[in-house]
Design a protein around this motif. Structure first.
Motif, PDB file in Angstrom:
ATOM      1  N   SER A 167       0.892  -1.293   0.085  1.00 38.46           N
ATOM      2  CA  SER A 167       0.110   0.089   0.009  1.00 38.46           C
ATOM      3  C   SER A 167       0.856   1.369  -0.107  1.00 38.46           C
ATOM      4  N   GLY A 168       0.134   2.427  -0.371  1.00 41.93           N
ATOM      5  CA  GLY A 168       1.050   3.798  -0.131  1.00 41.93           C
ATOM      6  C   GLY A 168       1.191   3.958   1.208  1.00 41.93           C
ATOM      7  N   THR A 169       0.323   3.468   2.214  1.00 42.57           N
ATOM      8  CA  THR A 169       0.675   4.100   3.708  1.00 42.57           C
ATOM      9  C   THR A 169       1.874   2.977   4.001  1.00 42.57           C
ATOM     10  N   ASN A 220       5.059   4.907   2.299  1.00 45.50           N
ATOM     11  CA  ASN A 220       5.514   6.113   2.967  1.00 45.50           C
ATOM     12  C   ASN A 220       6.053   5.757   4.465  1.00 45.50           C
ATOM     13  N   HIS A 277      -0.937  13.200   3.268  1.00 47.43           N
ATOM     14  CA  HIS A 277      -1.463  11.773   3.894  1.00 47.43           C
ATOM     15  C   HIS A 277      -0.477  11.294   4.942  1.00 47.43           C
ATOM     16  N   GLU A 334      -2.063   8.245   8.052  1.00 49.98           N
ATOM     17  CA  GLU A 334      -1.585   6.967   8.309  1.00 49.98           C
ATOM     18  C   GLU A 334      -1.584   6.711   9.722  1.00 49.98           C
ATOM     19  N   GLU A 348       3.886  16.107  -0.920  1.00 52.20           N
ATOM     20  CA  GLU A 348       2.805  15.366  -1.583  1.00 52.20           C
ATOM     21  C   GLU A 348       2.570  15.896  -2.950  1.00 52.20           C
ATOM     22  N   ASP A 394       5.642  11.980  -1.625  1.00 50.45           N
ATOM     23  CA  ASP A 394       4.643  11.071  -1.595  1.00 50.45           C
ATOM     24  C   ASP A 394       3.690  11.251  -2.736  1.00 50.45           C
ATOM     25  N   ALA A 433       1.513   9.442  -4.492  1.00 51.13           N
ATOM     26  CA  ALA A 433       0.735   8.537  -4.704  1.00 51.13           C
ATOM     27  C   ALA A 433      -0.052   9.011  -5.931  1.00 51.13           C
ATOM     28  N   ARG A 434      -0.247  10.017  -6.278  1.00 48.84           N
ATOM     29  CA  ARG A 434      -0.787  10.770  -7.535  1.00 48.84           C
ATOM     30  C   ARG A 434       0.107  11.354  -8.570  1.00 48.84           C
ATOM     31  N   CYS A 446       1.602   5.244  -6.129  1.00 47.21           N
ATOM     32  CA  CYS A 446       0.519   4.273  -6.117  1.00 47.21           C
ATOM     33  C   CYS A 446       0.355   3.728  -7.055  1.00 47.21           C
ATOM     34  N   SER A 489      -2.736   1.871  -7.258  1.00 52.84           N
ATOM     35  CA  SER A 489      -3.975   1.448  -6.794  1.00 52.84           C
ATOM     36  C   SER A 489      -5.043   2.531  -6.905  1.00 52.84           C
ATOM     37  N   LYS A 490      -4.560   3.863  -7.190  1.00 54.00           N
ATOM     38  CA  LYS A 490      -5.560   4.937  -7.558  1.00 54.00           C
ATOM     39  C   LYS A 490      -5.641   4.937  -8.748  1.00 54.00           C
TER      40      LYS A 490
END
Ligand SMILES: *Cc1c(COP(=O)(O)O)cnc(C)c1O
Length: 353
Positions: free
Chosen positions: A60-62, A65, A86, A91, A139, A169, A171-172, A203, A205-206
């Motif tokens: 996961s992204g959590t 990180n 995030h 988290e 982020e 981060d 994620a996106r 990520c 998964s986004k």
């Protein structure tokens, strides 16, 4: 009954038939021995794409990180981070709980950057009174906003001047890259952003549409330390190539199409612009934030419930969040616009003087 339009998160995506086929065909091995060819290929690919030396696939992204912060910092160190980031707020306080690493959160400017002056002021001198400031964590995108390139360059240069490591981060990250690239290649834009950081988490998964997984990228020695942390938190996986294949498929097929999500988010924002009592924040990428103004007789909780009845799923309280992704089509956006407009018209009539 129409299927709900799920705008709660871009994590709501389901793997497509083609992605499932790629997963089914993936060669696998035991990744804890470094023997899963699909995981190794993905790690090499994503590190190469971002211009970093090595990468580690995570659950996961959590987790990514957390591994990053604990690989950069020791007990009694601190990381500078945005209040709404995030890896500070969402988290579970993992870096503090599991690593004894203290966050130093800073308030965001309205555009979600961190004022350079505030970053500099938060860096502690060498003194036994203070935690050791070790890391700046940014982020991008953050709450759907793209951090301006100039800010990223200046903030990371400031951190480097003070001897801090720099973690992104991302994620996106690919949403930011697609927005920044315009007609150019988003992969070049992603590498450009990543180039300012020692480590980058992305990520799959986004918006990229994989069911599970993130990657932490950085120098080889850093990734080795991060692997030890991942092991400690139970994140070393076995035949994870089935998951890595989905992420690999996403990198091949789902980066460019993020532009469609961005266009649909803009359409949603335009479709509800100018309604009294609804303040629509600027839309850079795939997240539309609408502040519901109680002064205008509208209530965020009632709006969410109304939308749910109409088959539109969103999240929030005073500020509602609508996230576009590959499971959302034009018709879904038009349904959302219609439902929001209907609520604004009806919601005001129920206000008591
Ligand atoms: C979703 C998200 C994460 C964490 O991802 P999970 O896989 O849900 O743990 C980290 N950072 C940002 C900005 C995110 O949006």
């Amino acid at each position: 009954m129409n299927t709900p339009v799920d705008l709660r998160s871009d994590a709501a995506t389901r793997p497509t038939e083609a992605m499932r086929a790629a997963m089914a065909a993936a060669p696998v091995g035991d990744d804890t021995y470094g023997e899963d060819p699909s995981v190794r290929a993905l790690e090499d690919r994503v590190a190469g794409m971002l211009g970093l030396e090595a990468a580690m696939f995570t659950a996961s992204g959590t987790q990514s990180n957390l591994c990053a912060i604990l690989a950069h910092c020791q007990r009694g160190d601190e990381y500078i981070v945005g209040q709404l980031a995030h890896c500070y707020r969402w988290e579970g306080g993992g870096a503090a709980v599991l690593g004894s690493v203290q966050p130093q959160p800073l308030d965001h400017a309205p555009d979600m950057t961190l004022p350079l002056r505030a970053i500099e002021d938060a860096i502690k001198p060498e003194d036994d009174h203070f935690a050791r400031t070790r890391l700046l964590a940014l982020e991008n995108t953050i709450h759907g906003r793209v951090l301006p390139a100039g800010f990223v360059a200046e903030a990371t240069a400031l951190a480097a001047r003070h001897g801090l490591a720099r973690h992104l981060d991302g994620a996106r990250l690919f949403n930011a890259a697609v927005a920044q690239a315009g007609n150019g290649d988003p992969r070049d834009a992603a590498r450009g952003i990543a180039g300012h950081f020692d480590s980058v988490s992305v990520c799959f998964s986004k918006g990229l549409g994989a069911p599970v997984g993130s990657a932490l990228c950085g120098p080889a020695a850093f990734v080795r330390r991060a692997r030890r942390v991942r092991k400690m938190v139970g994140g070393a996986m076995r035949q994870a190539g089935i998951l890595a294949a989905a992420a690999d498929y996403a990198l091949s097929h789902n980066i460019g199409r993020l532009a469609e999500d961005h266009a649909r988010a803009r359409r949603l924002a335009e479709g509800v612009a100018g309604i009294e009592g609804l303040a629509v924040a600027p839309v850079d990428t795939n997240i539309v934030t609408i502040r519901v103004e109680p002064e205008a007789g509208l209530d965020g909780g009632r709006m969410l419930a109304w939308l749910r009845e109409a088959g539109i799923l969103a999240t929030g309280l005073y500020s509602l969040r609508f996230v576009t992704h590959l499971g959302i089509d034009d018709a879904g956006i038009e349904r959302a616009i219609a439902a929001i407009r209907a609520f604004a018209a009806a919601g005001r009539q129920t206000v008591r003087p």
